[in-house]
Design an enzyme around this catalytic site. Structure first.
Site, PDB file in Angstrom:
ATOM      1  CG  ASP A 220      -0.055  -0.083   2.522  1.00 35.08           C
ATOM      2  OD1 ASP A 220       0.415   0.966   3.002  1.00 35.08           O
ATOM      3  OD2 ASP A 220       0.172  -1.199   3.024  1.00 35.08           O
ATOM      4  CG  ASP A 222       1.995   4.781   5.806  1.00 32.65           C
ATOM      5  OD1 ASP A 222       1.589   3.836   6.492  1.00 32.65           O
ATOM      6  OD2 ASP A 222       2.444   5.827   6.299  1.00 32.65           O
TER       7      ASP A 222
END
Length: 311
Positions: A220, A222
């Site tokens: 991802d 973050d």
């Protein structure tokens, strides 16, 4: 004639890494350590000429939070089982646009922001200071990057991410993810990825004289990315399921191409690092650390360090 090397590759990561094609002589081992039980049983098997040890950090049913992982017991357990190399495999958030979810980063530096974790084997009557300027083993990290590249090249789907050789890992306490302000701050420091488990694992590996490398799986962006949704556990699991197959292939490739552990700076990390004079080392400390310091602290009083001068 030089005897053949007997490499033992320990892998600390997710339980999905166990499912390697060609793994033989598989057995589960429960190891007693001075620090209590490890996160789970260690799975030991053979792949070609290499012995592999697998240990899930969070337990096989993922019941151990990042700040509750028995890091000292985990590293001690694989060392006692004869590990010559240690590979960490971790899910991380990306702090750089160029590191997309699905990519792999072979980390070479760390920023440790953890707060509540015991980060050393050396306490309770025995002091040692190991060098940690270069916290991963360069030759092992190079081998990991090459193994991951070969694994990606062998993938027929063409969906594997890219390999990034080198990068700084910010380790936070967790278990919650970082705020957007924190994420932006870490980006301003030039960090590459963020996670919750690399520390003190890497520090303990160095104290245990184990060459250490970390393969980080980006899942991802973050909390910093303006056009991406904030990170969630559900999203991480979805990407991890795709990445774990490539991680297994990378481990298998690495097992057949390990560098000589004896040539790693980690192999003699305690040489000159033990500062407490042998007569001053407590009986409890000697017993607790016999698995690690026996070759430096002999019964004749040889090999110990000098006592540090205090103020």
């Amino acid at each position: 004639m030089t005897p053949p090397r007997r490499d033992v590759l320990a892998v600390i990561g997710g339980s999905g890494l166990y499912a390697l094609d060609g793994l033989s002589d598989v057995e589960e081992l429960h190891v007693e350590t001075p620090y209590g039980p490890a996160s789970d049983a260690v799975l030991r098997g053979r792949l070609g000429e290499t012995t592999l040890l697998f240990l899930p950090r969070h337990g096989r049913d993922h019941h151990i939070a990042p700040h509750e992982i028995p890091y000292r017991a985990n590293v001690c357990a694989v060392k006692k089982l004869g590990a010559t190399h240690l590979l960490g495999v971790s899910a991380v958030g990306s702090l750089k646009e160029a590191i997309a979810p699905g990519d792999f980063v072979v980390v070479d530096q760390f920023l440790d922001l953890t707060k509540r974790r015991v980060a050393s084997f050396f306490d309770g009557g025995l002091v040692a200071h190991v060098g940690f300027g270069d916290p991963t083993c360069r030759s092992l990290s190079t081998a990991v990057a090459s193994a991951a590249a070969r694994a990606i090249a062998a993938d027929a789907s063409g969906k594997a991410g890219r390999i990034h050789a080198g990068g700084t890992y910010v380790c936070i306490e967790g278990p919650s993810f970082s705020t957007r302000a924190e994420s932006l701050l870490y980006r301003s420091w030039g960090a590459s990825v963020i996670g919750m488990t690399a520390m003190p694992e890497a520090k303990l590996a160095r104290e245990a004289e184990l060459p250490y490398a970390l393969l980080a799986l980006a899942t991802d962006y973050d909390s910093w990315h303006e056009t991406e949704a904030p990170v969630s556990a559900e999203d991480i699991v979805a990407v991890m399921r795709k990445n774990v197959a490539f991680a297994r292939l990378a481990v298998a490739e690495l097992a057949g191409a390990l560098p000589d552990a004896a040539e790693s700076p980690a192999a003699r990390a305690l040489d000159g690092a033990i500062m407490t004079r042998i007569p001053r080392i407590s009986t409890d400390a000697k017993a607790r650390l016999d698995w690690l310091i026996a070759k430096y602290v002999s019964p004749r009083g040889e090999g110990g360090g000098k006592e540090m001068a205090g103020p």
